[in-house]
Motif scaffolding. Structure first.
Motif, PDB file in Angstrom:
ATOM      1  N   ALA A  22       7.505   7.398  19.802  1.00 37.04           N
ATOM      2  CA  ALA A  22       8.608   6.518  18.965  1.00 37.04           C
ATOM      3  C   ALA A  22       7.887   5.313  18.527  1.00 37.04           C
ATOM      4  N   ALA A  23       7.279   4.666  19.518  1.00 42.64           N
ATOM      5  CA  ALA A  23       6.930   3.219  19.306  1.00 42.64           C
ATOM      6  C   ALA A  23       5.728   3.088  18.055  1.00 42.64           C
ATOM      7  N   PRO A  24       4.848   3.865  18.193  1.00 44.69           N
ATOM      8  CA  PRO A  24       3.675   3.769  17.236  1.00 44.69           C
ATOM      9  C   PRO A  24       4.481   4.351  15.721  1.00 44.69           C
ATOM     10  N   VAL A  25       5.184   5.211  15.803  1.00 44.34           N
ATOM     11  CA  VAL A  25       5.875   5.791  14.682  1.00 44.34           C
ATOM     12  C   VAL A  25       6.454   4.735  13.773  1.00 44.34           C
ATOM     13  N   LEU A  26       7.545   4.241  14.655  1.00 46.16           N
ATOM     14  CA  LEU A  26       8.307   3.038  14.175  1.00 46.16           C
ATOM     15  C   LEU A  26       7.240   1.727  13.565  1.00 46.16           C
ATOM     16  N   GLY A  27       6.327   1.728  14.389  1.00 42.45           N
ATOM     17  CA  GLY A  27       5.413   0.593  14.055  1.00 42.45           C
ATOM     18  C   GLY A  27       4.713   0.855  12.802  1.00 42.45           C
ATOM     19  N   SER A  28       4.312   2.171  12.622  1.00 42.70           N
ATOM     20  CA  SER A  28       3.798   2.522  11.386  1.00 42.70           C
ATOM     21  C   SER A  28       4.686   2.275   9.985  1.00 42.70           C
ATOM     22  N   VAL A  29       5.975   2.512  10.304  1.00 40.28           N
ATOM     23  CA  VAL A  29       6.905   2.404   9.191  1.00 40.28           C
ATOM     24  C   VAL A  29       7.140   0.800   9.128  1.00 40.28           C
TER      25      VAL A  29
END
Length: 280
Positions: free
Chosen positions: A41-48
């Protein structure tokens, strides 16, 4: 249809994914251990977040938008209780690499899912608020200077920001560690550039550079995952080789030195506040 601009998101994740896999699956760092759901979740949300910030580049400049992305990424990782340092790169890369495609979070999701499978889950504590403040202060000062001086992107590349975060988490007080890290990241950048210009096949040159960085890590006795990210960086950015090495050297010195100065300033402020309360 997927265009060339969309495909640019694929190689851009390679440096920080290599770094994260090295720390999570090879070193199995206990201070990075976190539940698999957070690893995804953390890197995916960061990419957004990064995609949302990247349109601000014309108004804020690249360093200014990178600062916004880095600070938001730091807050995200704190709130998500995810202590994996390289994940800070996820929101910063769309700004630095001019990524605007929504395929970027899809690529990050695939990479993060692989890391979640390889990692040993745990529940390490989040960073201390003080560490986040020191890192945020050092990054703010350096990126402001980079904007004024119009420094190349390599001077504030994502692996350098992560390297600074790792230095801060170690206390940001050891001159010996700062010097060791500076030698490591500068030598890694130099070795990677040498591989890029001397080995004809890009994939072979990149693998050789990462292997060289791993050897340097073992030789210097400093298991520092961002060094591996720096080894892969010259293969996903188009910067003059000598400029890249010089920018990395200057950026690393400035970030480590800035972090130490911010930490000392906070020490003085907090000690002064305590003395003021004791005098009452």
């Amino acid at each position: 249809m997927v265009g060339l601009r969309d495909l640019a998101a694929v190689p851009s994740v390679v440096p920080w994914v290599v770094s994260a896999v090295f720390g999570l699956a090879v070193l199995r760092r206990p201070d990075w251990s976190t539940p698999r759901a957070r690893i995804v979740a953390a890197p995916v949300l960061g990419s957004v977040l990064g995609l949302a910030v990247s349109p601000l580049v014309p108004a804020l400049s690249v360093p200014g938008a990178a600062l916004v992305a880095a600070l938001l990424g730091l807050v995200l990782l704190q709130l998500a209780r995810c202590p994996v340092g390289p994940f800070l790169s996820a929101p910063v890369l769309p700004v630095l690499a001019d990524i605007r495609s929504w395929w970027y979070p899809v690529v990050v999701l695939g990479a993060a899912s692989l890391m979640a499978v390889l990692a040993t889950p745990g529940d390490a504590p989040r960073w201390k608020v003080r560490a986040a403040a020191v890192h945020g202060g050092a990054v703010t000062v350096w990126l402001a200077l980079a904007a004024v001086a119009r420094l190349p992107v390599a001077a504030f590349a994502a692996p350098l920001l992560v390297s600074c975060l790792e230095f801060v988490r170690s206390g940001a007080s050891s001159v010996r560690l700062a010097a060791l890290r500076w030698v490591l990241v500068t030598a890694t950048a130099g070795g990677a550039v040498l591989c890029r210009v001397s080995i004809p096949f890009g994939w072979l040159a990149c693998l050789t550079a990462v292997a060289l960085a791993t050897a340097l890590v073992r030789l210097l006795g400093d298991p520092h995952p961002p060094a591996l990210a720096l080894a892969a960086t010259p293969f996903v950015v188009s910067t003059d080789p000598l400029t890249l090495v010089a920018a990395v050297a200057v950026g690393a010195a400035a970030l480590y030195g800035g972090a130490a100065l911010v930490r000392r300033s906070l020490d003085r402020l907090t000690s002064g506040a305590h003395e003021g309360l004791d005098d009452r």
